[in-house]
Write a protein that holds these residues in place. Structure first.
Motif, mmCIF file in Angstrom:
data_model
loop_
_atom_site.group_PDB
_atom_site.id
_atom_site.type_symbol
_atom_site.label_atom_id
_atom_site.label_comp_id
_atom_site.label_asym_id
_atom_site.label_seq_id
_atom_site.Cartn_x
_atom_site.Cartn_y
_atom_site.Cartn_z
ATOM 1 N N GLU A 57 75.162 15.057 -27.461
ATOM 2 C CA GLU A 57 76.158 15.758 -26.630
ATOM 3 C C GLU A 57 76.748 16.947 -27.378
ATOM 4 N N ARG A 58 77.022 16.755 -28.664
ATOM 5 C CA ARG A 58 77.548 17.890 -29.437
ATOM 6 C C ARG A 58 76.516 19.005 -29.532
ATOM 7 N N ALA A 59 75.237 18.624 -29.671
ATOM 8 C CA ALA A 59 74.185 19.636 -29.794
ATOM 9 C C ALA A 59 74.019 20.412 -28.491
ATOM 10 N N ARG A 60 74.152 19.729 -27.357
ATOM 11 C CA ARG A 60 73.946 20.408 -26.079
ATOM 12 C C ARG A 60 75.232 21.005 -25.533
ATOM 13 N N GLY A 61 76.363 20.650 -26.142
ATOM 14 C CA GLY A 61 77.628 21.269 -25.755
ATOM 15 C C GLY A 61 78.286 20.678 -24.539
ATOM 16 N N SER A 62 77.774 19.570 -24.041
ATOM 17 C CA SER A 62 78.455 18.917 -22.913
ATOM 18 C C SER A 62 78.118 17.436 -22.904
ATOM 19 N N ALA A 63 78.975 16.674 -22.245
ATOM 20 C CA ALA A 63 78.813 15.219 -22.203
ATOM 21 C C ALA A 63 77.713 14.841 -21.222
ATOM 22 N N GLY A 68 71.595 15.942 -18.022
ATOM 23 C CA GLY A 68 72.759 15.120 -18.342
ATOM 24 C C GLY A 68 72.528 13.630 -18.231
ATOM 25 N N ILE A 69 71.246 13.226 -18.204
ATOM 26 C CA ILE A 69 70.928 11.794 -18.127
ATOM 27 C C ILE A 69 70.394 11.357 -19.490
ATOM 28 N N PHE A 70 71.188 10.586 -20.228
ATOM 29 C CA PHE A 70 70.776 10.127 -21.559
ATOM 30 C C PHE A 70 69.855 8.927 -21.410
ATOM 31 N N VAL A 71 68.609 9.101 -21.828
ATOM 32 C CA VAL A 71 67.645 7.997 -21.845
ATOM 33 C C VAL A 71 66.858 8.080 -23.150
ATOM 34 N N ARG A 72 66.127 7.023 -23.458
ATOM 35 C CA ARG A 72 65.235 7.040 -24.612
ATOM 36 C C ARG A 72 63.841 6.606 -24.177
ATOM 37 N N MET A 73 62.927 6.523 -25.131
ATOM 38 C CA MET A 73 61.556 6.152 -24.804
ATOM 39 C C MET A 73 60.903 5.469 -26.000
ATOM 40 N N PRO A 74 59.860 4.662 -25.741
ATOM 41 C CA PRO A 74 59.089 4.104 -26.850
ATOM 42 C C PRO A 74 58.457 5.240 -27.651
ATOM 43 N N PHE A 75 58.133 4.970 -28.906
ATOM 44 C CA PHE A 75 57.689 6.068 -29.754
ATOM 45 C C PHE A 75 56.319 5.826 -30.376
ATOM 46 N N VAL A 76 55.613 4.807 -29.899
ATOM 47 C CA VAL A 76 54.268 4.541 -30.404
ATOM 48 C C VAL A 76 53.329 4.444 -29.196
ATOM 49 N N ALA A 77 52.161 5.083 -29.303
ATOM 50 C CA ALA A 77 51.161 5.009 -28.233
ATOM 51 C C ALA A 77 50.559 3.607 -28.178
#
Lengths: 396, 396
Positions: A55-61, A354-363
């Motif tokens: 959020e700090r990097a993108r400048g908004s929540a 503005g949608i915070f999500v994550r993802m798996p990181f191994v194929a």
């Protein structure tokens, strides 16, 4: 005495592959800072970049916080009240006596079978520190919990990873690898993060016939309260072959409080006293966890909300031509149908909206994105943002 | 697979010399528990037995909790409000960004000079882990902070202790010993616990001329907000020779929240990222500490209350023919005028009457008992109990 020059910036890697610059690295040339050889060799990484950093990097929540598998429905009102009433001028009870006693009653064991700690992360650090030294072998799944890997590396252990099988962590290959490398520890999350899959507890028990007699199984059941009946492993608390990890961060809605606990044989639980931060528990967090545990009707209500949110996320995925994977957790992992680059583009498109999500990181698990259960309003925001994220990813 | 027999009970030693039985010790014969050689060698001790443990042992609550140097006046109401309003379903910001930014402004440095952690205890564990391996030399004062010693032992370091000089930790002998043994770390608390004494900051600076270039000074300033002006060491935040430890547990009244911070050179602060529990901070605690920091008028009021309580404790001591030592902390150490056995008898007499206090544990400082600042009611209870405790000790 200060370093005359600096190394290039170290970069942080998060679960999504994002990388953020942080402060310049330790040069090792400051005479007063004599790190151990092990510490000198470690990178200054974090297992996950927090949403606040983004959020700090993108400048908004973020409009919807759906990336950290937090429980948006929050803790029991009784937990909130207990935390507000806790006298924070007092150190917490270093024994977490009341909480351990209640947990023992809840699980049908004794307080000597329970260790309360600063979240599962803290407990994982302690158990790794107790058992893993330089070059000791440890086994996990490729793409499983990065914080466990961080602790193993942090104490100099050698990590061996086996692949998922059909989006499940695979007990058979984990235990075969443990035998092959003489592992001191093997890590298995059930239900699994980041895929949301699960095994029946009785199937874990069967697989444990192949657990080497010199390997301890760490069974991370952080999400078990979100899973179908029969997922928790049906073994006595003092089975010396495994240690179970549980948490108040997920279904109980207290991620910010940092309360986890381990269930294991008293001899193993006892060993934590050798190294743990005895006064490390926040006093209000102890009280909040106790109150949350005592409000099982509220937990049941949250479990219903989680089920409904999972259904809603699955529907949103299907409405967009994507495939939701079955979930035994408080998140739904969505197969985006192509490769990791495509899923990453979808994820970036959601984050940009503005949608915070994550993802798996191994194929090949990184063909997916991972959406935590949200409130109806948050999921509406997801439903609104996903078509554009997908369209942009397809064009990209 | 379970141990056929058990070793004798390990016993816990606390600051007062009390020892309490705990669960039987790890036998080392359970094949699934393969502790590292270092972990196997460690005792299952705690640096301090908590007051709750003593209350459970005696079957009733203490009337006056004056043993742990907590701040009975409590945190700022703004801190209490901030903690109550913090959304505990969210993990805390792993960077503690807002708190670090405010601390940097408070101290006139940058956030890169600040590391926030789970109390000074947690930060001490991290710095020891980073720098101390098996047989590495570390220097402290005999009778100084046991939790620091616990961490040094926990990572296999070799501890060298020098005696107090006239109830003060002695920088000269600490630094001379550091040179003699090629210490990686030397620990100095200013003001000191358990004696309450202090050095002027400028005197510490002068003594640091003798700090070996290969030794890092850990300067524990946990009590500095209770001390006279000029006690904090007047050195820039990025002086690479030392790391300073501060806390919200004492003057700020947030012991239960577990918030400490270190001030040091950015290269050293950066190293914490290699090993720390990145998501270990309680979210409400971060918010509470920030609010407490921002309420300096409340801190000033607490400082006055502490001063008054110290005067009252000194008066109580004198009324009973005992000698209060000068204090730059939130406690007063009282010279009972005889040996350690006598002081221990006085302490036991107070505890038997519901007054929780502790005492130094190394001669000749163990001729004293240590009384934390209390509310007027708590100190009245102390005044009532002390004559009988003294009379009984003299008869004993």
């Amino acid at each position: 005495m200060l370093a005359a020059s600096r190394r290039p910036n170290i970069r942080l890697c998060d679960h999504t592959g994002l990388a953020l610059p942080i402060a310049p690295a330790l040069t090792g040339r400051m005479t007063h800072i004599r790190l151990t050889p092990l510490a000198q060799s470690l990178p200054a990484t974090v297992p996950f970049v927090g949403p606040e950093t983004q959020e700090r990097a993108r400048g908004s929540a973020f409009e919807a916080r759906l990336g950290a598998n937090e429980n948006v429905f929050g803790p029991s009102p009784q937990a909130i009240r207990a935390m507000a009433e806790a006298p924070q001028w007092m150190y917490g009870d270093p024994e977490s006596h009341d909480l351990r006693t209640a947990l023992a009653a809840h699980h049908g064991c004794t307080p000597d079978h329970i260790m309360v700690g600063e979240g599962i992360d803290g407990l994982l650090s302690y158990i790794v520190r107790l058992m893993v030294g330089p070059q000791d072998a440890v086994v996990t799944s490729a793409g499983a919990y990065p914080t466990f890997n961080y602790h193993v590396a942090g104490f100099g252990g050698t990590l061996h990873a086996v692949p998922y099988v059909e989006d499940h962590e695979d007990p058979q290959s984990l235990l075969a690898k443990a035998a092959e490398v003489d592992a001191k520890l093997v890590y298995l999350a059930n239900p699994d993060n980041p895929m949301g899959s699960h095994h029946k507890g009785e199937d874990i028990v069967k697989a444990m016939d192949d657990l080497p007699a010199t390997t301890l199984l760490i069974l991370d059941e952080a999400y078990v309260e979100c899973a179908p009946e029969g997922t928790a492993v049906p073994l006595p608390a003092d089975d010396p072959r495994l240690i179970r990890m549980r948490t108040f961060s997920k279904a109980y809605g207290l991620a910010g409080a940092r309360v986890g606990y381990a269930i294991g044989h008293p001899d193993l639980i006892q060993a934590f006293h050798k190294v743990r931060n005895h006064f490390g528990m926040n006093r209000a967090a102890q009280a909040g966890a106790l109150a949350a545990l005592n409000d099982q009707p509220y937990l049941a209500q949250v479990q219903q909300q989680i089920t409904q949110a999972r259904d809603q996320i699955a529907q949103i995925a299907q409405d967009n031509g994507l495939t939701p994977l079955p979930s035994a957790t408080n998140f739904v992992t969505i197969d985006c149908g192509r490769d990791g680059d495509f899923a990453k583009a979808v994820l970036d498109g959601l984050i940009a909206q503005g949608i915070f999500v994550r993802m798996p990181f191994v194929a090949p698990q990184n063909r997916c994105i991972r959406i935590s259960c949200g409130t109806p309003a948050m999921l509406q925001a997801l439903a609104t943002a996903l078509p554009k994220a997908l369209a942009d990813a397809k064009q990209g």
